[in-house]
Design a protein around this motif. Sequence first.
Motif, PDB file in Angstrom:
ATOM      1  N   VAL A 149      84.323  21.149 -14.108  1.00  0.00           N
ATOM      2  CA  VAL A 149      85.082  22.296 -14.595  1.00  0.00           C
ATOM      3  C   VAL A 149      86.337  21.768 -15.265  1.00  0.00           C
ATOM      4  CG1 VAL A 149      86.307  22.636 -12.411  1.00  0.00           C
ATOM      5  CG2 VAL A 149      86.105  24.536 -14.009  1.00  0.00           C
ATOM      6  N   VAL A 150      86.703  22.374 -16.398  1.00  0.00           N
ATOM      7  CA  VAL A 150      87.888  21.977 -17.153  1.00  0.00           C
ATOM      8  C   VAL A 150      88.980  23.014 -16.920  1.00  0.00           C
ATOM      9  CG1 VAL A 150      88.844  21.521 -19.439  1.00  0.00           C
ATOM     10  CG2 VAL A 150      86.507  20.810 -18.906  1.00  0.00           C
ATOM     11  N   VAL A 151      90.181  22.534 -16.631  1.00  0.00           N
ATOM     12  CA  VAL A 151      91.318  23.417 -16.368  1.00  0.00           C
ATOM     13  C   VAL A 151      92.380  23.208 -17.434  1.00  0.00           C
ATOM     14  CG1 VAL A 151      93.124  24.039 -14.724  1.00  0.00           C
ATOM     15  CG2 VAL A 151      90.880  23.330 -13.887  1.00  0.00           C
ATOM     16  N   GLY A 152      92.688  24.247 -18.195  1.00  0.00           N
ATOM     17  CA  GLY A 152      93.836  24.227 -19.089  1.00  0.00           C
ATOM     18  C   GLY A 152      93.614  23.661 -20.471  1.00  0.00           C
ATOM     19  N   SER A 153      92.474  23.062 -20.764  1.00  0.00           N
ATOM     20  CA  SER A 153      92.215  22.480 -22.080  1.00  0.00           C
ATOM     21  C   SER A 153      91.014  23.179 -22.708  1.00  0.00           C
ATOM     22  CB  SER A 153      91.943  20.970 -21.969  1.00  0.00           C
ATOM     23  OG  SER A 153      91.566  20.446 -23.229  1.00  0.00           O
ATOM     24  N   ARG A 154      91.241  23.763 -23.890  1.00  0.00           N
ATOM     25  CA  ARG A 154      90.170  24.517 -24.538  1.00  0.00           C
ATOM     26  C   ARG A 154      89.505  23.745 -25.665  1.00  0.00           C
ATOM     27  NH1 ARG A 154      93.471  30.001 -25.572  1.00  0.00           N
ATOM     28  NH2 ARG A 154      91.587  30.644 -26.685  1.00  0.00           N
ATOM     29  N   SER A 155      89.840  22.471 -25.838  1.00  0.00           N
ATOM     30  CA  SER A 155      89.279  21.697 -26.939  1.00  0.00           C
ATOM     31  C   SER A 155      88.210  20.709 -26.505  1.00  0.00           C
ATOM     32  CB  SER A 155      90.400  20.932 -27.663  1.00  0.00           C
ATOM     33  OG  SER A 155      90.993  19.981 -26.803  1.00  0.00           O
ATOM     34  N   LEU A 156      88.056  20.497 -25.196  1.00  0.00           N
ATOM     35  CA  LEU A 156      87.025  19.587 -24.711  1.00  0.00           C
ATOM     36  C   LEU A 156      85.651  20.237 -24.870  1.00  0.00           C
ATOM     37  CD1 LEU A 156      88.408  17.966 -21.430  1.00  0.00           C
ATOM     38  CD2 LEU A 156      87.887  16.823 -23.582  1.00  0.00           C
ATOM     39  N   ALA A 157      84.758  19.568 -25.584  1.00  0.00           N
ATOM     40  CA  ALA A 157      83.404  20.080 -25.771  1.00  0.00           C
ATOM     41  C   ALA A 157      82.465  19.265 -24.895  1.00  0.00           C
ATOM     42  CB  ALA A 157      82.999  19.984 -27.237  1.00  0.00           C
ATOM     43  N   LEU A 158      82.270  19.704 -23.678  1.00  0.00           N
ATOM     44  CA  LEU A 158      81.426  18.986 -22.734  1.00  0.00           C
ATOM     45  C   LEU A 158      80.017  19.558 -22.764  1.00  0.00           C
ATOM     46  CD1 LEU A 158      83.902  18.697 -19.735  1.00  0.00           C
ATOM     47  CD2 LEU A 158      83.408  17.000 -21.494  1.00  0.00           C
ATOM     48  N   PRO A 159      79.009  18.718 -22.494  1.00  0.00           N
ATOM     49  CA  PRO A 159      77.621  19.187 -22.558  1.00  0.00           C
ATOM     50  C   PRO A 159      77.318  20.305 -21.570  1.00  0.00           C
ATOM     51  CG  PRO A 159      77.758  17.018 -21.532  1.00  0.00           C
ATOM     52  CD  PRO A 159      79.101  17.304 -22.113  1.00  0.00           C
ATOM     53  N   ARG A 160      77.959  20.267 -20.403  1.00  0.00           N
ATOM     54  CA  ARG A 160      77.812  21.346 -19.432  1.00  0.00           C
ATOM     55  C   ARG A 160      79.065  21.367 -18.573  1.00  0.00           C
ATOM     56  NH1 ARG A 160      75.500  19.570 -14.300  1.00  0.00           N
ATOM     57  NH2 ARG A 160      75.219  17.318 -14.295  1.00  0.00           N
ATOM     58  N   GLY A 161      79.411  22.533 -18.125  1.00  0.00           N
ATOM     59  CA  GLY A 161      80.643  22.658 -17.353  1.00  0.00           C
ATOM     60  C   GLY A 161      81.353  23.955 -17.682  1.00  0.00           C
ATOM     61  N   ASP A 162      82.262  24.335 -16.821  1.00  0.00           N
ATOM     62  CA  ASP A 162      82.982  25.593 -16.975  1.00  0.00           C
ATOM     63  C   ASP A 162      84.411  25.340 -17.444  1.00  0.00           C
ATOM     64  OD1 ASP A 162      80.834  27.285 -15.873  1.00  0.00           O
ATOM     65  OD2 ASP A 162      81.259  26.191 -14.025  1.00  0.00           O
ATOM     66  N   LEU A 163      85.047  26.370 -17.955  1.00  0.00           N
ATOM     67  CA  LEU A 163      86.411  26.281 -18.455  1.00  0.00           C
ATOM     68  C   LEU A 163      87.237  27.421 -17.882  1.00  0.00           C
ATOM     69  CD1 LEU A 163      88.702  25.380 -20.404  1.00  0.00           C
ATOM     70  CD2 LEU A 163      87.632  26.837 -22.142  1.00  0.00           C
ATOM     71  N   VAL A 164      88.399  27.083 -17.329  1.00  0.00           N
ATOM     72  CA  VAL A 164      89.329  28.097 -16.830  1.00  0.00           C
ATOM     73  C   VAL A 164      90.713  27.751 -17.355  1.00  0.00           C
ATOM     74  CG1 VAL A 164      90.263  29.283 -14.820  1.00  0.00           C
ATOM     75  CG2 VAL A 164      87.984  28.279 -14.702  1.00  0.00           C
ATOM     76  N   CYS A 165      91.345  28.675 -18.035  1.00  0.00           N
ATOM     77  CA  CYS A 165      92.700  28.412 -18.524  1.00  0.00           C
ATOM     78  C   CYS A 165      93.422  29.727 -18.766  1.00  0.00           C
ATOM     79  CB  CYS A 165      92.679  27.545 -19.787  1.00  0.00           C
ATOM     80  SG  CYS A 165      91.874  28.304 -21.194  1.00  0.00           S
TER      81      CYS A 165
END
Length: 338
Positions: A149-165
Amino acid sequence: MSTQPEGRRPTIRTVADRAGVSKSLVSLVIRNSPNVSPERRAAVQVAMDELGYRPNASARALAEDRTRLIAVLVNDLRNPWYIHALEGINALLHRRDLRMMIGDQRLDLLGDEVLTAAFLEMDVDGLVITGSMVQSERLIHTATHLPTVVVGSRSLALPRGDLVCNDDEQGSRLAVDHLVGHGHRSIAFLNAPTDAAIFREQGYRDTIAGHGLETFVDMDDPSEDGGYRATVRLLTANPRLTAIFAYNDLMALGALSAAEQLGLDVPGDLSIVGYDDTTMAQLKAISLTTVDNASYRIGYRAADLLVDRIAAPSRPPQTLLLEPQLVVRRTTGPAPTD
């Protein structure tokens, strides 16, 4: 009090003997299995307390086929924003009987190479990427092999995973509308070379344009020194500025120092707004008007999504943008009439 012979560590067998149960039942208690009666669970717990028994983490990992370790990769722990986010992450993980291990990317001279490799070697259950990160091959490789899961960064393009910011554009709108509502017509933005700054600057520009006003932007490090330098440059080139909106609270503190150095009263001559609502902004001696970007809630929700992804790795990725709020304190006021 423990009655275990001195020099010998208690084992599952000694706990089982003390409680009068089988080793397999002790193992079930250690794993928090629901298939144990309250009476037997209590007996095992009493035996463990009396013997001073502590479950071996490695043995538990082997038994459960998981380590219960969550790796958290942080961009820079010097930024107080991360403290609130980490508190939220840890609060959820603690409730789920998981442990957090933190790696500071700033301290890794090879970027994320060493840290991410170590996370994989430790066989952690999941990864939280916090803050602005370079999208390296190693990071993508790690996120491909771990629930992420990525927190606070909206530019990371990961193959799978969630984003919360945080909804950065909305936060900027709140700050600019607040200043315009106090009569300010010359409002500058202190920018920084980070992912979030891109969205915060866009929100600033869109809102300023919507009010028919001119934009004033300067970029520097997202630090107190960076905010000081950018503010001095802006005010020197544009003496008519009456308000400054900073990318984060650290830069806003630098703006406060610059205003004092230049003999300007805050908020009489210059209003200042920060972003993040860190503990420094909340100090009564500073009392900084700032945007609360819900960092604790962001961390908590991110950890919750990660736990769900660990249980269901193939589910579709989710993106959550949490609404920010403006916290008005003493550093903003009406625009000077002259």
